[in-house]
Design a protein around this motif. Structure first.
Motif, mmCIF file in Angstrom:
data_model
loop_
_atom_site.group_PDB
_atom_site.id
_atom_site.type_symbol
_atom_site.label_atom_id
_atom_site.label_comp_id
_atom_site.label_asym_id
_atom_site.label_seq_id
_atom_site.Cartn_x
_atom_site.Cartn_y
_atom_site.Cartn_z
ATOM 1 N N SER A 226 0.836 -1.204 0.000
ATOM 2 C CA SER A 226 0.000 0.000 0.000
ATOM 3 C C SER A 226 0.870 1.253 0.000
ATOM 4 O O SER A 226 0.590 2.207 -0.736
ATOM 5 C CB SER A 226 -0.978 0.002 1.177
ATOM 6 O OG SER A 226 -0.305 -0.030 2.417
ATOM 7 N N ILE B 44 0.876 4.002 -3.096
ATOM 8 C CA ILE B 44 0.602 5.419 -2.817
ATOM 9 C C ILE B 44 1.761 6.278 -3.304
ATOM 10 O O ILE B 44 1.552 7.320 -3.936
ATOM 11 C CB ILE B 44 0.345 5.632 -1.305
ATOM 12 C CG1 ILE B 44 -0.989 4.983 -0.913
ATOM 13 C CG2 ILE B 44 0.355 7.116 -0.955
ATOM 14 C CD1 ILE B 44 -1.203 4.850 0.591
ATOM 15 N N LYS B 45 2.971 5.808 -3.050
ATOM 16 C CA LYS B 45 4.169 6.559 -3.441
ATOM 17 C C LYS B 45 4.259 6.759 -4.955
ATOM 18 O O LYS B 45 4.740 7.793 -5.425
ATOM 19 C CB LYS B 45 5.415 5.826 -2.933
ATOM 20 C CG LYS B 45 6.687 6.609 -3.056
ATOM 21 C CD LYS B 45 7.824 5.873 -2.374
ATOM 22 C CE LYS B 45 9.040 6.754 -2.316
ATOM 23 N NZ LYS B 45 10.104 6.139 -1.530
ATOM 24 N N PRO C 247 -4.198 6.581 -5.844
ATOM 25 C CA PRO C 247 -4.962 7.164 -4.735
ATOM 26 C C PRO C 247 -4.994 6.216 -3.535
ATOM 27 O O PRO C 247 -5.094 4.992 -3.700
ATOM 28 C CB PRO C 247 -6.362 7.359 -5.319
ATOM 29 C CG PRO C 247 -6.130 7.482 -6.798
ATOM 30 C CD PRO C 247 -4.968 6.570 -7.090
ATOM 31 N N GLU C 248 -4.920 6.782 -2.341
ATOM 32 C CA GLU C 248 -4.765 5.989 -1.121
ATOM 33 C C GLU C 248 -5.826 4.899 -0.973
ATOM 34 O O GLU C 248 -5.490 3.747 -0.667
ATOM 35 C CB GLU C 248 -4.799 6.904 0.106
ATOM 36 C CG GLU C 248 -4.553 6.150 1.397
ATOM 37 C CD GLU C 248 -4.460 7.066 2.602
ATOM 38 O OE1 GLU C 248 -4.350 6.525 3.711
ATOM 39 O OE2 GLU C 248 -4.497 8.300 2.449
ATOM 40 N N ALA D 208 -5.093 2.181 -3.421
ATOM 41 C CA ALA D 208 -3.844 1.505 -3.066
ATOM 42 C C ALA D 208 -4.062 0.524 -1.916
ATOM 43 O O ALA D 208 -3.574 -0.614 -1.959
ATOM 44 C CB ALA D 208 -2.783 2.543 -2.682
#
Length: 122
Positions: A82, A86-87, A91-92, A95
């Motif tokens: 995750s 995200i990195k 989108p969070e 992810a």
């Protein structure tokens, strides 16, 4: 959902909840996952039978050594995947959802190679 995936999800949830709370009960797992208490009860029975958890007289759940090993492995995968997604711009929410799916199917060899590769490109 595969049986192993379900068991891994329960074990990971117990691990995370045990880091947040002094005691973890089936109702806590059900509430966290949004599952019916009856479904979680069946899942806990299977985990007890496989000796991944112990449940005391008060209903408090603890991970056995083998349960903790699996839970930590899945949690590490979740955190890494995750975080990496995200990195790289996912989108969070997506992810986290994708990491939850991938963490159960990726082989240990592929996961280790991915960790090594990501570490080398930082």
């Amino acid at each position: 959902m595969q049986n192993n995936e379900s068991q891994e999800m329960y074990l990971e949830t117990i691990l995370v909840l045990s880091q947040e709370k002094e005691h973890v009960r089936s109702v806590d797992v059900a509430n966290n996952l949004g599952f019916k208490k009856s479904s979680v009860s069946v899942g806990m029975k299977h985990l007890r039978e496989k000796k991944y958890i112990k449940v005391d007289d008060k209903g408090y759940i603890t991970l056995t050594a083998s349960g903790q090993k699996i839970a930590k492995m899945i949690y590490e995968r979740h955190q890494f995947l995750s975080g990496y997604l995200i990195k790289i711009g996912v989108p969070e929410e997506i992810a986290i959802d994708d990491a939850c799916k991938i963490e159960h199917v990726i082989s240990q060899e592929s996961f280790e190679a991915l960790k090594k590769r990501v570490k080398n490109i930082k």
